[in-house]
Design a protein around this motif. Structure first.
Motif, PDB file in Angstrom:
ATOM      1  N   ARG A  40       0.832  -1.210   0.000  1.00 51.30           N
ATOM      2  CA  ARG A  40       0.000   0.000   0.000  1.00 51.30           C
ATOM      3  C   ARG A  40       0.863   1.255   0.000  1.00 51.30           C
ATOM      4  N   GLY A  41       0.434   2.212  -0.797  1.00 48.66           N
ATOM      5  CA  GLY A  41       1.128   3.491  -0.878  1.00 48.66           C
ATOM      6  C   GLY A  41       0.158   4.650  -0.791  1.00 48.66           C
ATOM      7  N   TRP A  42       0.582   5.781  -1.263  1.00 48.66           N
ATOM      8  CA  TRP A  42      -0.162   7.041  -1.203  1.00 48.66           C
ATOM      9  C   TRP A  42      -1.449   6.957  -2.009  1.00 48.66           C
ATOM     10  N   ARG A  43      -2.526   7.464  -1.443  1.00 48.21           N
ATOM     11  CA  ARG A  43      -3.842   7.555  -2.095  1.00 48.21           C
ATOM     12  C   ARG A  43      -4.313   6.243  -2.709  1.00 48.21           C
ATOM     13  N   GLY A  44      -4.082   5.167  -1.995  1.00 42.82           N
ATOM     14  CA  GLY A  44      -4.577   3.870  -2.437  1.00 42.82           C
ATOM     15  C   GLY A  44      -3.767   3.206  -3.530  1.00 42.82           C
ATOM     16  N   GLN A  45      -2.635   3.799  -3.918  1.00 41.93           N
ATOM     17  CA  GLN A  45      -1.795   3.154  -4.920  1.00 41.93           C
ATOM     18  C   GLN A  45      -1.266   1.845  -4.350  1.00 41.93           C
ATOM     19  N   THR A  46      -1.096   0.855  -5.221  1.00 37.08           N
ATOM     20  CA  THR A  46      -0.548  -0.427  -4.796  1.00 37.08           C
ATOM     21  C   THR A  46       0.584  -0.841  -5.728  1.00 37.08           C
ATOM     22  N   LEU A  47       1.373  -1.757  -5.227  1.00 38.85           N
ATOM     23  CA  LEU A  47       2.513  -2.293  -5.951  1.00 38.85           C
ATOM     24  C   LEU A  47       2.561  -3.780  -5.663  1.00 38.85           C
ATOM     25  N   LYS A  57      -0.324   2.350   7.889  1.00 33.22           N
ATOM     26  CA  LYS A  57      -1.122   2.779   6.739  1.00 33.22           C
ATOM     27  C   LYS A  57      -0.385   2.531   5.417  1.00 33.22           C
ATOM     28  N   TYR A  58       0.933   2.559   5.459  1.00 31.69           N
ATOM     29  CA  TYR A  58       1.776   2.334   4.286  1.00 31.69           C
ATOM     30  C   TYR A  58       2.585   1.066   4.503  1.00 31.69           C
ATOM     31  N   ASP A  59       3.069   0.481   3.418  1.00 30.87           N
ATOM     32  CA  ASP A  59       3.870  -0.744   3.491  1.00 30.87           C
ATOM     33  C   ASP A  59       5.217  -0.533   2.819  1.00 30.87           C
ATOM     34  N   ILE A  60       6.105  -1.469   3.071  1.00 30.22           N
ATOM     35  CA  ILE A  60       7.375  -1.539   2.348  1.00 30.22           C
ATOM     36  C   ILE A  60       7.347  -2.847   1.576  1.00 30.22           C
ATOM     37  N   GLY A  61       7.619  -2.772   0.294  1.00 27.56           N
ATOM     38  CA  GLY A  61       7.607  -3.967  -0.545  1.00 27.56           C
ATOM     39  C   GLY A  61       8.997  -4.508  -0.763  1.00 27.56           C
ATOM     40  N   VAL A  62       9.108  -5.825  -0.741  1.00 24.94           N
ATOM     41  CA  VAL A  62      10.335  -6.512  -1.124  1.00 24.94           C
ATOM     42  C   VAL A  62      10.072  -7.024  -2.526  1.00 24.94           C
ATOM     43  N   VAL A  63      10.736  -6.402  -3.498  1.00 22.24           N
ATOM     44  CA  VAL A  63      10.433  -6.633  -4.905  1.00 22.24           C
ATOM     45  C   VAL A  63      11.616  -7.328  -5.579  1.00 22.24           C
ATOM     46  N   SER A  64      11.312  -8.414  -6.296  1.00 26.43           N
ATOM     47  CA  SER A  64      12.357  -9.137  -7.013  1.00 26.43           C
ATOM     48  C   SER A  64      12.889  -8.279  -8.149  1.00 26.43           C
ATOM     49  N   ALA A  74       8.978   1.562  -1.459  1.00 27.61           N
ATOM     50  CA  ALA A  74       7.901   2.069  -0.602  1.00 27.61           C
ATOM     51  C   ALA A  74       7.607   3.518  -0.936  1.00 27.61           C
ATOM     52  N   ASP A  75       6.508   3.997  -0.382  1.00 30.17           N
ATOM     53  CA  ASP A  75       6.230   5.425  -0.339  1.00 30.17           C
ATOM     54  C   ASP A  75       6.910   5.884   0.952  1.00 30.17           C
ATOM     55  N   TRP A  76       8.185   6.224   0.866  1.00 30.72           N
ATOM     56  CA  TRP A  76       9.002   6.495   2.050  1.00 30.72           C
ATOM     57  C   TRP A  76       8.497   7.705   2.830  1.00 30.72           C
ATOM     58  N   TRP A  77       7.901   8.687   2.142  1.00 36.32           N
ATOM     59  CA  TRP A  77       7.316   9.818   2.852  1.00 36.32           C
ATOM     60  C   TRP A  77       6.187   9.326   3.752  1.00 36.32           C
ATOM     61  N   GLY A  78       5.337   8.455   3.221  1.00 28.94           N
ATOM     62  CA  GLY A  78       4.227   7.917   3.988  1.00 28.94           C
ATOM     63  C   GLY A  78       4.698   7.080   5.170  1.00 28.94           C
ATOM     64  N   VAL A  79       5.717   6.276   4.951  1.00 29.40           N
ATOM     65  CA  VAL A  79       6.265   5.455   6.034  1.00 29.40           C
ATOM     66  C   VAL A  79       6.814   6.355   7.135  1.00 29.40           C
ATOM     67  N   GLU A  80       7.565   7.384   6.741  1.00 29.20           N
ATOM     68  CA  GLU A  80       8.169   8.273   7.741  1.00 29.20           C
ATOM     69  C   GLU A  80       7.114   9.063   8.513  1.00 29.20           C
ATOM     70  N   THR A  81       6.106   9.563   7.828  1.00 32.29           N
ATOM     71  CA  THR A  81       5.118  10.387   8.518  1.00 32.29           C
ATOM     72  C   THR A  81       4.201   9.562   9.416  1.00 32.29           C
ATOM     73  N   THR A  82       3.985   8.289   9.104  1.00 31.00           N
ATOM     74  CA  THR A  82       3.098   7.481   9.941  1.00 31.00           C
ATOM     75  C   THR A  82       3.849   6.646  10.975  1.00 31.00           C
ATOM     76  N   LYS A  83       5.076   6.238  10.693  1.00 30.01           N
ATOM     77  CA  LYS A  83       5.834   5.397  11.624  1.00 30.01           C
ATOM     78  C   LYS A  83       6.996   6.127  12.291  1.00 30.01           C
TER      79      LYS A  83
END
Length: 135
Positions: A40-47, A57-64, A74-83
Motif C-alpha cells: 500500500r502506498g499514497w492515495r490507495g496506490q498499490t505495488l 497505513k503504508y507498506d514496504i515492498g520486497v520486490v524481485s 515504498a512510499d518512504w514519505w508515507g512510512v516516515e510520517t506514519t511510523k
C-alpha cells in the motif's frame, strides 16, 4: 504520479531478511509460489511484491529485481510520517540485522558455532565462532 521509490539496498537471502524483520518486530506477508502481495502506498496506490512489510497505513515492498536480488520499495514519505522512521534509518537498521543473520547462516552452514557475541558501543556486533575438527 507514483510515490513508490526504490531503496538502495540489495538483498539475496530471504531467510536472513525474515529473521532481521522479526528482530525489528515487524510483521510481514510473504507471497505464495507464483503469486504476489500488494504493497500500500499514497492515495490507495498499490505495488505487487514478493513480500509486504506492514508499516501501518503504508507498506514496504520486497520486490524481485529478476537477477536473484531483491529491492525495498515504498512510499518512504508515507512510512516516515506514519511510523516516524526515515528511509535511511530503516535501511541502516535492516542492513545491520540482515548482515548479522546472513553471517550466522553462513557460519552455521560451514559447521561453525557462535562462542561469543558482543554488542559494541558504536553499534557494531562482534562474533566469535569456532569449529571443532577431529583428527
Amino acid at each position: 504520479m507514483s510515490h513508490f521509490t526504490k531503496c538502495e539496498l540489495k538483498m539475496t537471502n530471504l531467510t536472513a531478511l525474515k529473521r532481521a524483520l522479526e528482530d525489528m518486530e515487524l510483521d510481514y506477508t510473504e507471497a505464495q509460489a507464483n503469486q504476489s502481495v500488494q504493497v500500500r502506498g499514497w492515495r490507495g496506490q498499490t505495488l505487487d511484491a514478493s513480500m509486504c512489510i506492514n508499516m501501518g497505513k503504508y507498506d514496504i515492498g520486497v520486490v524481485s529485481a529478476g537477477d536473484g536480488t531483491y529491492d525495498l520499495t515504498a512510499d518512504w514519505w508515507g512510512v516516515e510520517t506514519t511510523k516516524g522512521i526515515s528511509e535511511a534509518e530503516f535501511k541502516d537498521r535492516l542492513s545491520q540485522r540482515y548482515a548479522y543473520h546472513n553471517v550466522l547462516q553462513a557460519c552455521e552452514g560451514k559447521g561453525y558455532t557462535v562462542e561469543e557475541e558482543r554488542n559494541e558501543e558504536d553499534g557494531s556486533i562482534q562474533l566469535v565462532v569456532r569449529k571443532w575438527v577431529s583428527d
